[in-house]
Design a protein around this motif. Structure first.
Motif, PDB file in Angstrom:
ATOM      1  N   PRO A 169       0.833  -1.215   0.000  1.00 30.56           N
ATOM      2  CA  PRO A 169       0.000   0.000   0.000  1.00 30.56           C
ATOM      3  C   PRO A 169       0.860   1.254   0.000  1.00 30.56           C
ATOM      4  O   PRO A 169       1.969   1.275   0.528  1.00 30.56           O
ATOM      5  CB  PRO A 169      -0.798  -0.127   1.304  1.00 30.56           C
ATOM      6  CG  PRO A 169       0.000  -1.049   2.165  1.00 30.56           C
ATOM      7  CD  PRO A 169       0.686  -1.997   1.238  1.00 30.56           C
ATOM      8  N   MET A 170       0.334   2.302  -0.624  1.00 29.53           N
ATOM      9  CA  MET A 170       1.042   3.581  -0.647  1.00 29.53           C
ATOM     10  C   MET A 170       1.095   4.199   0.745  1.00 29.53           C
ATOM     11  O   MET A 170       0.256   3.910   1.605  1.00 29.53           O
ATOM     12  CB  MET A 170       0.327   4.550  -1.595  1.00 29.53           C
ATOM     13  CG  MET A 170       0.422   4.201  -3.056  1.00 29.53           C
ATOM     14  SD  MET A 170      -0.352   5.509  -4.057  1.00 29.53           S
ATOM     15  CE  MET A 170      -0.183   4.807  -5.699  1.00 29.53           C
ATOM     16  N   LYS A 183      -8.129  -0.572  -2.799  1.00 27.54           N
ATOM     17  CA  LYS A 183      -7.084  -1.348  -2.129  1.00 27.54           C
ATOM     18  C   LYS A 183      -6.036  -1.790  -3.149  1.00 27.54           C
ATOM     19  O   LYS A 183      -6.334  -1.956  -4.341  1.00 27.54           O
ATOM     20  CB  LYS A 183      -7.682  -2.561  -1.425  1.00 27.54           C
ATOM     21  CG  LYS A 183      -8.320  -3.570  -2.347  1.00 27.54           C
ATOM     22  CD  LYS A 183      -8.928  -4.716  -1.537  1.00 27.54           C
ATOM     23  CE  LYS A 183      -9.589  -5.735  -2.472  1.00 27.54           C
ATOM     24  NZ  LYS A 183     -10.232  -6.835  -1.711  1.00 27.54           N
ATOM     25  N   PRO A 184      -4.806  -1.980  -2.676  1.00 26.56           N
ATOM     26  CA  PRO A 184      -3.734  -2.367  -3.602  1.00 26.56           C
ATOM     27  C   PRO A 184      -4.115  -3.603  -4.408  1.00 26.56           C
ATOM     28  O   PRO A 184      -4.617  -4.588  -3.863  1.00 26.56           O
ATOM     29  CB  PRO A 184      -2.554  -2.655  -2.662  1.00 26.56           C
ATOM     30  CG  PRO A 184      -2.834  -1.839  -1.449  1.00 26.56           C
ATOM     31  CD  PRO A 184      -4.329  -1.834  -1.295  1.00 26.56           C
ATOM     32  N   LEU A 205      -4.035  10.906  -1.508  1.00 27.70           N
ATOM     33  CA  LEU A 205      -3.583  10.623  -0.147  1.00 27.70           C
ATOM     34  C   LEU A 205      -2.802  11.770   0.495  1.00 27.70           C
ATOM     35  O   LEU A 205      -3.044  12.103   1.669  1.00 27.70           O
ATOM     36  CB  LEU A 205      -2.775   9.324  -0.124  1.00 27.70           C
ATOM     37  CG  LEU A 205      -3.571   8.053  -0.431  1.00 27.70           C
ATOM     38  CD1 LEU A 205      -2.677   6.827  -0.449  1.00 27.70           C
ATOM     39  CD2 LEU A 205      -4.711   7.868   0.579  1.00 27.70           C
ATOM     40  N   GLY A 209     -11.672   2.922   0.543  1.00 28.07           N
ATOM     41  CA  GLY A 209     -10.463   2.115   0.688  1.00 28.07           C
ATOM     42  C   GLY A 209     -10.628   0.724   0.114  1.00 28.07           C
ATOM     43  O   GLY A 209      -9.702   0.178  -0.501  1.00 28.07           O
ATOM     44  N   PHE A 244      -2.083   5.282   2.908  1.00 31.48           N
ATOM     45  CA  PHE A 244      -3.290   4.526   2.550  1.00 31.48           C
ATOM     46  C   PHE A 244      -4.092   4.148   3.796  1.00 31.48           C
ATOM     47  O   PHE A 244      -5.307   3.961   3.730  1.00 31.48           O
ATOM     48  CB  PHE A 244      -2.918   3.267   1.762  1.00 31.48           C
ATOM     49  CG  PHE A 244      -4.119   2.494   1.266  1.00 31.48           C
ATOM     50  CD1 PHE A 244      -4.794   2.887   0.123  1.00 31.48           C
ATOM     51  CD2 PHE A 244      -4.596   1.392   1.973  1.00 31.48           C
ATOM     52  CE1 PHE A 244      -5.901   2.205  -0.325  1.00 31.48           C
ATOM     53  CE2 PHE A 244      -5.706   0.687   1.541  1.00 31.48           C
ATOM     54  CZ  PHE A 244      -6.367   1.101   0.377  1.00 31.48           C
ATOM     55  N   TRP A 245      -3.426   4.056   4.942  1.00 34.97           N
ATOM     56  CA  TRP A 245      -4.133   3.662   6.163  1.00 34.97           C
ATOM     57  C   TRP A 245      -5.278   4.621   6.478  1.00 34.97           C
ATOM     58  O   TRP A 245      -6.249   4.243   7.149  1.00 34.97           O
ATOM     59  CB  TRP A 245      -3.156   3.612   7.340  1.00 34.97           C
ATOM     60  CG  TRP A 245      -2.621   4.952   7.762  1.00 34.97           C
ATOM     61  CD1 TRP A 245      -1.518   5.580   7.304  1.00 34.97           C
ATOM     62  CD2 TRP A 245      -3.211   5.816   8.728  1.00 34.97           C
ATOM     63  NE1 TRP A 245      -1.354   6.799   7.926  1.00 34.97           N
ATOM     64  CE2 TRP A 245      -2.376   6.968   8.808  1.00 34.97           C
ATOM     65  CE3 TRP A 245      -4.332   5.750   9.547  1.00 34.97           C
ATOM     66  CZ2 TRP A 245      -2.650   8.031   9.660  1.00 34.97           C
ATOM     67  CZ3 TRP A 245      -4.611   6.808  10.408  1.00 34.97           C
ATOM     68  CH2 TRP A 245      -3.774   7.931  10.454  1.00 34.97           C
ATOM     69  N   SER A 268      -8.059   2.988   4.631  1.00 33.23           N
ATOM     70  CA  SER A 268      -8.197   1.538   4.751  1.00 33.23           C
ATOM     71  C   SER A 268      -9.416   1.194   5.603  1.00 33.23           C
ATOM     72  O   SER A 268      -9.611   1.741   6.681  1.00 33.23           O
ATOM     73  CB  SER A 268      -6.942   0.945   5.393  1.00 33.23           C
ATOM     74  OG  SER A 268      -7.073  -0.439   5.580  1.00 33.23           O
ATOM     75  N   LEU A 309      -4.833   7.572  -6.192  1.00 27.70           N
ATOM     76  CA  LEU A 309      -4.349   7.507  -4.812  1.00 27.70           C
ATOM     77  C   LEU A 309      -3.138   8.407  -4.597  1.00 27.70           C
ATOM     78  O   LEU A 309      -3.020   9.075  -3.564  1.00 27.70           O
ATOM     79  CB  LEU A 309      -3.986   6.066  -4.450  1.00 27.70           C
ATOM     80  CG  LEU A 309      -5.148   5.135  -4.097  1.00 27.70           C
ATOM     81  CD1 LEU A 309      -4.643   3.708  -3.931  1.00 27.70           C
ATOM     82  CD2 LEU A 309      -5.850   5.602  -2.826  1.00 27.70           C
TER      83      LEU A 309
END
Length: 786
Positions: A97-98, A114-115, A419, A110, A101-102, A105, A415
């Motif tokens: 994940p970038m 998601k990746p 982000l 998210g 990203f949390w 998530s 993203l």
């Protein structure tokens, strides 16, 4: 077996913190020890492209590198992986994940962004990959029947998925490429090899212990010793790779630790014993000799009409008559206990008392971890909603329909742009950011604590296996003997299994040092863990709620976060504050709840035992007749009682009272130590580090005028005999505690253990183990004798 009569003994632990360096000392007849050629058969079925994780390939690559370093040529390494050389995509590679990203998530966005998992073709330069299919394996084994000769070794390594068979637990399966291979089917393949060809398995898939039944080959009563193995877990338990925490983490778990151990351990049995201590996952590694002994003990218990645990403890009592002969096993128990912050049991009864408390504790901690996670997701969703509202240009771009239309390359680009802006926005909202950080910290700590509890449960199962193994060796040595001079079939079978397990994959390892071994860190003492769990215990209001119904919003100016109370629990803070079912909770005065469900987050993060105001409305049929009021709440902890599990008391905590079961050895009675600083020295007559520590402990006691009680869990006669023969100075007051109550109360996980207790009865220092070069680590102490 008697401890001096040998079938199999192992060297001692290298350190107490979890790295074992154990070499087999089994005496094997010369004609059995001669080894022929070694071949390695590596299998990764992968099941299907999306489930063939890149970690499987890494395990294969790591194992090949290890085998080559130990002198095995590539011509003797045979790899069956997924679709083999087929150029079709067969390997799942997930992008990490970038950064940032949390922050999304777990939210709806998210989940959509998601990746991605890319499915690509397995590429391995210089290696020939055969397809992991039944047809290919049958063809290979048919050829191997001709060129594998008696005395040759076949090393089978499986890193894969596995399935259990509830109708026949001894016939589970591993996943091949879009098909399965059962225990019975693998048994047919291995059984077709010539007698005297030894097959050694290392398997890391779920339910892998089911393949231990291969030791019985064609159904014979006793193992021939031609087949043995090591498994990540039992036949009825999943392996670490099936846990959510493990799917996206690489080079962690049983397979990795086993390969890592073989980098410096000579044999597979030594590697297995290291893994028992080094692998901090919920896996329960077992070996065929363990399972064989357990089956023998279970059969004997059934024959005698006894409970298995009771028979095991009876046999352990016989073993402990000569504890020195079982020092390697005791040190292994000590190392596992110290590594995972539990204790070191000497009976199943001790272990079961502890183990019975863990499942409800894990269940409760799972509940709290899920609550913190849910609250964190809710506030992240709130932040995202506010961001979109304040940045209208993102509204259309982040609409579900727009995100759904994005292709694979466009999602990462979105993203990468979103982000940093979202994180900067969150940082700019000080109050919201503090809520996010507080919830994230609690969610992560709760998740980690739950994981440690799961792993502690596995550690208990590992120690249970060690204890049953000791009992099994006593059984085959003392109760299954035949006429004088005859070795019973069970003992011969066990020794053949252990000989098989002492397999050396190629030459000696490049290094026999364990300093570079992979250890994930020593777990905190259980006393610390329980305190952490209490800190993570969310505050409790005692209500069930929902968003305010649309019918009640009419005529009332309510924010989105207003909560309608559906139920109020008896004896709760909500009852004490005068809240009733049907009330509408607005939020703290002047700070109404703005997001759906925010009352849960407010409750969980608010201080306990402190009066807090909460604005509410008691609605009437007509909104103008509503009664607005402020309830004063004193939140309490979530109603739960933590189990009192044995574990070492933390420095600074009250010391457990010495139990009445303590009995003095010799003429001196045990003194009343209340109100006096003193030392407890837990030791054993067979323990060499204990003997080495005595002079320095005596010097410390004399320098600080501290009375010492030396406590052993051996019988009084053994200790008295030791003291009579000892020619050098020893402690004046020696006690025995055969019931081990003081050992359990103090969480003793290894000998020697030194505990310094002050005049208030508080633990001031605790030290496990002793090395002459380092000596005692008591603050302010130095010893001229070192």
């Amino acid at each position: 077996m008697t401890t001096s009569g040998a079938g199999c003994r192992y060297g001692r632990l290298a350190t107490l913190l979890g790295i074992v360096s154990i070499g087999s000392m089994l005496a094997v007849p010369a004609e059995e020890s001669a080894q022929g050629a070694t071949h390695a058969l590596l299998i990764n079925g992968g099941s299907k492209p999306a489930a063939n994780y890149q970690s499987h390939l890494h395990h294969l690559q790591d194992m090949v590198q290890l085998l080559e370093q130990r002198g095995l040529s590539r011509g003797r390494i045979h790899i069956f992986s997924a679709d083999g050389e087929d150029e079709a995509a067969d390997l799942a590679v997930r992008e990490p994940p970038m950064a940032g990203f949390w922050l999304i998530s777990g939210t709806t966005l998210g989940r959509s962004l998601k990746p991605k998992t890319e499915v690509t073709d397995t590429r391995w330069e210089g290696m020939t990959l055969r397809p992991a299919t039944q047809e290919a394996l049958r063809s290979w084994f048919a050829a191997a029947q001709k060129w594998l000769a008696p005395g040759d070794r076949l090393f089978m390594f499986v890193t894969d998925h596995g399935t259990e068979n509830r109708d026949d637990p001894d016939n589970g399966a591993i996943s091949l490429w879009k098909e399965k291979l059962t225990v019975q089917e693998l048994n047919e393949l291995v059984g077709g090899l010539r007698p005297g060809v030894q097959s050694v398995m290392v398997m890391s898939q779920c339910y892998s212990g089911t393949f231990a039944s291969l030791i019985y080959g064609d159904g014979s009563a006793e193992p021939s010793g031609d087949v043995c193995g090591f498994f990540s877990t039992t036949r009825d338990q999943r392996a670490y790779g099936c846990y959510p925490e493990g799917r996206d983490r690489d080079r962690i778990g049983h397979a990795f630790h086993f390969i890592d151990a073989l980098d410096h351990q000579s044999t597979t049995i030594a590697a297995h014993l290291e893994v028992l201590v080094a692998d901090a996952t919920p896996d329960v590694p077992v070996r065929t000799s363990d399972l064989y002994l357990e089956r023998l003990v279970a059969r004997e218990a059934e024959t005698r009409g006894r409970e298995l645990n009771h028979l095991v403890d009876d046999l352990l009592e016989k073993a402990w008559i000569d504890r020195a002969g079982w020092e390697p096993e005791i040190r292994l128990l000590d190392a596992i206990g110290e590594r995972f912050g539990t204790f070191s049991p000497r009976s199943i009864a001790e272990l079961e008392t502890y183990a019975a408390e863990l499942p409800p504790l894990i269940e409760r901690m799972t509940t709290f971890a899920d609550r913190w996670k849910s609250a964190l997701i809710a506030v992240k969703q709130e932040n995202l909603g506010s961001f979109v509202e304040d940045n209208p240009r993102w509204r259309d771009r982040l609409a579900p329909s727009a995100v759904e239309r994005l292709d694979g390359e466009a999602k990462p680009a979105l993203l990468a742009e979103l982000l940093p802006q979202l994180e900067s926005y969150a940082h700019g909202r000080t109050e919201l950011w503090s809520r996010i950080e507080a919830l994230r910290e609690r969610a992560e700590r709760a998740s980690a604590a739950r994981w440690r509890l799961e792993t502690r449960r596995a550690a208990l199962q590992r120690m249970r296996t060690v204890l049953i193994g000791i009992a099994g060796q006593v059984l085959i040595g003392q109760t299954m003997g035949g006429p004088a001079g005859n070795v019973p079939a069970e003992r011969r079978a066990y020794e053949r299994l252990v000989s098989c397990e002492a397999f050396e994959p190629g030459g000696s390892p490049a290094s026999t040092s364990t300093e570079g071994a992979s250890v994930d860190g020593v777990f905190p003492p259980l006393a610390d863990e329980i305190r952490l769990l209490e800190e993570l215990l969310p505050a409790w209001l005692g209500v069930r709620f929902r968003d305010v119904p649309k019918s009640l919003r009419s005529g009332r100016e309510l924010e989105t976060g207003a909560a309608f109370l559906l139920a109020i629990y008896p004896d709760s803070p909500a009852v004490a504050a005068g809240l009733e079912v049907g009330d509408i909770v607005i939020g703290p005065p002047g700070k109404p709840f703005l997001a759906s469900g925010q009352i849960r987050e407010w409750t969980m993060l608010s201080p306990q035992h402190t009066p807090l105001p909460l604005a509410a409305i008691r609605p009437a049929i007509d909104a103008k007749d509503d009664r607005s009021f402020v309830a004063t709440l004193t939140l309490g902890p979530y109603p739960i009682k933590w189990p009192e599990l044995p574990g070492p008391p933390k420095v600074g905590a009250p010391a457990p009272v010495l139990p009445p079961s303590l009995r003095p050895v010799g003429d001196l009675e045990l003194p009343d130590l209340s109100g006096r600083s003193h030392l407890l020295f837990f030791w054993a007559t067979w323990c060499e580090p204990c003997k080495a520590a005595v002079p320095e402990v005596l010097a410390l006691a004399e320098a600080r005028e501290l009375p010492v009680i030396a406590i052993s869990d051996e019988d009084a006669a053994t200790v008295a005999g030791f003291l009579e023969q000892r020619e050098t100075a020893f402690f004046e007051r020696v006690a025995v505690d055969p019931l081990r109550r003081s050992f359990v109360a103090h969480g003793v996980s290894g000998t020697p253990t030194l505990v310094l207790i002050d005049e208030q009865g508080v633990v001031r220092h605790r030290q496990v183990g002793y090395r002459p070069a380092e000596g005692l680590t008591v603050e302010g102490w130095s010893w001229p004798g070192r």
